[in-house]
Design an enzyme around this catalytic site. Sequence first.
Site, short mmCIF file in Angstrom:
data_model
loop_
_atom_site.label_atom_id
_atom_site.label_comp_id
_atom_site.label_asym_id
_atom_site.label_seq_id
_atom_site.Cartn_x
_atom_site.Cartn_y
_atom_site.Cartn_z
N ASP A 124 -2.85 -10.36 -2.31
CA ASP A 124 -3.36 -10.02 -1.32
C ASP A 124 -4.99 -9.67 -1.33
OD1 ASP A 124 -2.20 -8.67 1.59
OD2 ASP A 124 -3.77 -7.51 0.86
N ASP B 104 -4.52 -12.76 3.23
CA ASP B 104 -5.64 -12.26 4.03
C ASP B 104 -7.11 -12.62 3.16
OD1 ASP B 104 -4.67 -10.32 2.19
OD2 ASP B 104 -4.74 -8.70 3.76
N HIS C 65 0.71 -1.25 0.20
CA HIS C 65 0.09 0.00 -0.01
C HIS C 65 0.93 1.14 0.29
CE1 HIS C 65 -3.69 -2.20 0.37
NE2 HIS C 65 -3.39 -2.60 1.43
N HIS D 236 -6.43 -7.14 -0.52
CA HIS D 236 -6.38 -5.72 -0.82
C HIS D 236 -5.69 -5.50 -2.07
CE1 HIS D 236 -6.80 -6.11 3.63
NE2 HIS D 236 -7.71 -5.25 3.43
ZN LIG Z 1 -4.09 -6.98 2.56
#
Ligand SMILES: [Zn+2]
Length: 308
Positions: A163, A244, A126, A165
Site C-alpha cells: 500500500d 493506492d 492502519h 501508506h
Molecule cells: Zn493506503
Amino acid sequence: MTTAYISHNDCALHDMGASHPESPQRLQAISARLSDSGLLQRLDCLTPAPIQREQLALAHPEPYIRELEALQPRRGHSYADPDTALNPHSLHAARLAAGAVLLGTERILGGSCQNAFCAVRPPGHHAEQVSAMGFCLFNNVALGVEWALQHSDIERVAVLDFDVHHGNGTVDIFKDRPEVLVCSSFQYPFYPFRYQDIQRSHIVHTPLPAGTVSSAFRQAIERDWLPALARHRPDMIFISAGFDAHRADPLGQLQLEDEDFHWITGLIGEAANRYAGARLLSVLEGGYDLPALGRCAEAHVKALLEAR
Ligand SMILES: [Zn+2]
C-alpha cells in the site's frame, strides 16, 4: 487447487459519506472488472461469516472492541478519527472483513485452496491494537496472522504490504513478535507518520519518495524484501494489498503502473512457492481511483492464478 475470492455484499453497507474516497463502490469496481475479464469465473467464490468476538481478541483487547461498539451510531455517522467514520452497519462490515481473512486462512491451511484474495472493506493495516485510524477499524491481516499461528504447522509468517501508506497498525501489533516478518513499502514522508523509524530485524521499511516510478520501486523491493524473506523462511505469507501507489490514485504520489501489481504479486507468489508451500493470502487495503483499482486488482488476481 484453486484460488479463492472472498467477499460479502454487506461490506458495502459501511459508508463513510458521499465524498469519502473509501467508498462502497470500490468493491463493485473490483468485482465488475474481474467478471468482465473472465477471471472471476476461474475463482472459487466464498462468502465469509462475521468474525467472533473471542477471535477479534487475538489482536485487539476487549476494552477496544467495547469502545468501538459504543461508538457505532444508531443513525448518521460517528468518528473514530477525523478520517474514519462509522455508520450503523460499520462494525458488521468490519466483522465480515476480518471473517473473510479467517476463512481464507482456514481454507489455505486446510488445503482446499492454494491462495486467496479477500475483497473486503473496511481495510485494516492502519488499525493498531487499541486505535482505529486511517479508514481502518480492525486489523484484518493481523487477525489472520494470529489465526494462522494457532495452527501447529505455522511457526513463522510474513506480512508484505505494498500500500502507498505505511502499515503502522500491523507493525504495532507485531513489533515484539519476531516470528512475524513485516515488510512495508510506502511513500515517505507521508501519512500515517507512526512507527516509520522503529528498528527491529523483523520489521523491514521500504520508504519511497513521492514520484517514485516502476523501476525504482522494483529495485527497492528486490533489495529489501527478498533477503528478508530468505532469512525468515515464512510458513505462510499474507499480503496487505493496497493499490493506492498507482499513478492515478488521488491520495498518493507514487507513480506505479498496472503491471507493477502483477509483477509484485508474481514475486511474492514465487517466495510463497519457495518457502511457504505456496500458502498465500491477500487482503485488500487501499486504492481509490476506481478504474485503476479494478485494473490493478485484475492484474493482482491474474498473478495469484499464475502462481499456482
Ligand atoms: Zn493506503
